[in-house]
Enzyme design. Structure first.
Site, mmCIF file in Angstrom:
data_model
loop_
_atom_site.group_PDB
_atom_site.id
_atom_site.type_symbol
_atom_site.label_atom_id
_atom_site.label_comp_id
_atom_site.label_asym_id
_atom_site.label_seq_id
_atom_site.Cartn_x
_atom_site.Cartn_y
_atom_site.Cartn_z
ATOM 1 N N GLU A 35 -80.269 -18.495 -31.528
ATOM 2 C CA GLU A 35 -79.212 -19.536 -31.345
ATOM 3 C C GLU A 35 -77.980 -19.442 -30.806
ATOM 4 O OE1 GLU A 35 -79.933 -22.512 -34.484
ATOM 5 O OE2 GLU A 35 -81.934 -22.914 -33.866
ATOM 6 N N GLU A 45 -88.935 -21.975 -33.121
ATOM 7 C CA GLU A 45 -88.568 -23.058 -34.166
ATOM 8 C C GLU A 45 -89.094 -24.308 -33.931
ATOM 9 O OE1 GLU A 45 -84.900 -22.317 -36.385
ATOM 10 O OE2 GLU A 45 -85.083 -20.247 -35.601
HETATM 11 O O1 AHR Z 1 -85.159 -22.467 -39.826
HETATM 12 C C1 AHR Z 1 -83.703 -22.788 -40.343
HETATM 13 C C2 AHR Z 1 -82.749 -22.438 -39.214
HETATM 14 O O2 AHR Z 1 -82.773 -23.481 -38.140
HETATM 15 C C3 AHR Z 1 -82.683 -21.202 -38.599
HETATM 16 O O3 AHR Z 1 -82.047 -20.195 -39.335
HETATM 17 C C4 AHR Z 1 -81.774 -21.495 -37.313
HETATM 18 O O4 AHR Z 1 -82.374 -20.636 -36.273
HETATM 19 C C5 AHR Z 1 -82.186 -22.908 -37.049
HETATM 20 O O5 AHR Z 1 -80.838 -23.441 -36.791
#
Ligand code: AHR
Length: 494
Positions: A168, A287
């Site tokens: 990210e 994610e």
């Molecule tokens: O999964 C939780 C968080 O969400 C992770 O660390 C990050 O990559 C995202 O913002």
């Protein structure tokens, strides 16, 4: 619905059923690892958690972050445990003891038969740390870092194939946040160095943190402009929530995911055209999940604790339905989405929960995820669907029926995954399975509940599937009642 063997989207890459373990909250400490637990194995890993993970047939697991990786020194987590430093972990403002690091995690991943998708720190660090880490993990022997691994007790290289170039990096919250040009350049040069160490690896470049980011999708276009020929995947991340307590609207959010995927594909293909490239960029949705229940509770947590209960969403029944529609969305994009990680796996926005020193249990979302991973291997078919639709507060033309089908030719099995989004009425599914002669229904699994808000807890599995669905065949057509607000898995076999 019409299903035909010839209407193929693509072979499902089993890695779309991946997950994620970050050094965050109780994911590692108190989750997968607790040497003081009565059920701990010789390496300190909880066997009850391993058993639950094994039920998921987990193909790949992302590690060690997440936001955490952007200020992580991988060297802190290897070598004799008594020498490992305790650090301020900046992403989640906790204390990281470094009891678990790369080698321990690789051991755990072997125990659950999962590949590892390893992320490198492109926040506070860069090319050097990444090339040393890959040398440590993948080079056989005879160099400083490979011999260090051997000295640490791991003679065989870990042979990690899939690597994330940071996490990210478009997010202002990220330690070492970068502009798309800054990140694109760094990702390219890091990719180059890592491939020189091990040319067999696959690399994932960071896409946007979610589709609402102000820089989306220009971020993807710029990053890929730099990295197109050097990476194999672009990442997507997105979390969903029912903040306005409007279930009909909430269950339509897979359409948002679908749009997100389509936009990223279009952006990749634009860069491909611009570069006159022959290569097609694939997507790693590394994610995704529901994340909103624990937001208020997390604001109460004091900083600098070890493994505090962060991001511990307790999922209800409607969350499981949404998760079902999100998995169906991946199957519909099986030609381009090759990896996806349910974030995360244990305790932190997770399908599996544990009590410190106590039991482990399955959240509601465990079930659709497990069903898809176990039965959704084969070729994703393109179902032709006619369904009545509804309008919700934010979305129009939401089909009541959301469905995907996977044909496993080797096992001669066909599995239909279906969500009925209708909150009041059952749907009568009629499916023309024309080319599946001599196939019989072997099981119709249903996840249903009259209470959309009911959740599971350690001693109480109020939401769990049954196999009493009524799917059956008549004159070569499949008929099934899909109960109101339900997740269904209809399995057929020759
Ligand atoms: O999964 C939780 C968080 O969400 C992770 O660390 C990050 O990559 C995202 O913002």
């Amino acid at each position: 619905m019409v299903l035909d063997k010839q209407y193929k989207i693509a072979e499902v890459d089993k890695r779309i059923y991946g997950s994620f373990i970050e050094h965050l909250g109780r994911a590692v400490y108190g989750g997968i690892y607790d040497p003081t637990h009565p059920d701990a194995d010789e390496d300190g890993f909880r066997k009850d958690v391993i058993d639950l993970v094994n039920e998921l047939k987990l193909p790949i697991v992302r590690y060690p972050g997440g936001n955490m990786v952007s200020a992580y020194n991988w060297e802190d987590g290897v070598g004799p445990k008594e020498l490992r430093p305790r650090r301020l972990e900046l992403a989640w403002r906790t204390i990281e003891t470094n009891e678990v690091g790369t080698n321990e995690f690789m051991k755990w991943a072997n125990k659950v038969n999962a590949e590892v998708m390893m992320a490198v720190n492109l926040g506070t660090r860069g090319i050097d740390a990444a090339r040393h880490l890959i040398e440590y993990c993948n080079h056989p022997s005879g160099t400083y870092y490979s011999d260090l691994r051997i000295k640490h007790g791991f003679k065989e290289p870990h042979r990690i194939k899939t690597w994330c170039l940071g996490n990210e990096m478009d997010g202002p919250w990220q330690v070492g946040h970068k502009t798309a040009d800054e990140y694109g350049r760094l990702a390219l040069e890091t990719a180059k160095a890592m491939r020189l160490v091990d040319p067999t690896i696959e690399l994932v470049a960071c896409g946007s943190s979610n589709s609402d980011m102000p820089t989306f999708p220009e971020w993807e276009a710029t990053v890929l402009d730099h990295t197109y020929e050097a990476v194999d995947y672009i990442s997507l991340h997105q979390y969903y929530g029912n903040r306005s307590d409007d279930t009909a609207n909430y269950l339509a959010k897979s359409m948002v995911m679908d749009d997100f995927i389509k936009t990223v594909i279009a952006t990749c293909d634009y860069v491909k055209a611009k570069k006159r490239s022959k290569k097609t960029m694939n997507l790693s949705f590394d994610e995704w999940n529901v994340w909103y229940h624990s937001n208020d509770q997390d604001r109460q947590i004091e900083p600098w604790e070890i493994a505090p209960p962060q991001l511990e969403d307790i999922y209800n029944f409607e969350d499981a339905l949404l998760v079902g529609t999100l998995i169906i969305t991946f199957l519909k994009h099986a030609d381009r989405v090759k990896m996806a990680c349910l974030a995360q796996l244990v305790n932190v926005i997770a399908p599996i929960m544990t009590e410190n020193g106590g039991g482990a249990w399955k959240q509601t979302i465990f079930y659709p995820y497990m069903h898809a991973s176990v039965y959704g291997r084969g070729v994703s078919l393109n179902p032709v669907i006619q369904s009545s639709k509804y309008d919700s507060k934010e979305y129009t033309d939401v089909p009541y029926l959301e469905s995907a089908a996977v044909y496993n030719e080797a096992n001669e099995e066909l599995t239909i995954f279906a969500v009925n989004r209708h909150l009041e009425e059952q749907l009568e599914l009629e499916c023309d399975i024309r080319s599946f002669e001599d196939y019989q229904v072997i099981e119709h699994i249903v996840l249903e509940n009259s209470d959309l808000k009911v959740a599971n807890s350690v001693g109480k599995q109020q939401v769990k599937p049954h196999s009493n669905g009524n799917a059956g065949l008549q004159d070569g057509r499949l008929f099934a009642h899909l109960p109101k607000a339900s997740w269904n898995v209809i399995r057929l076999k020759k």
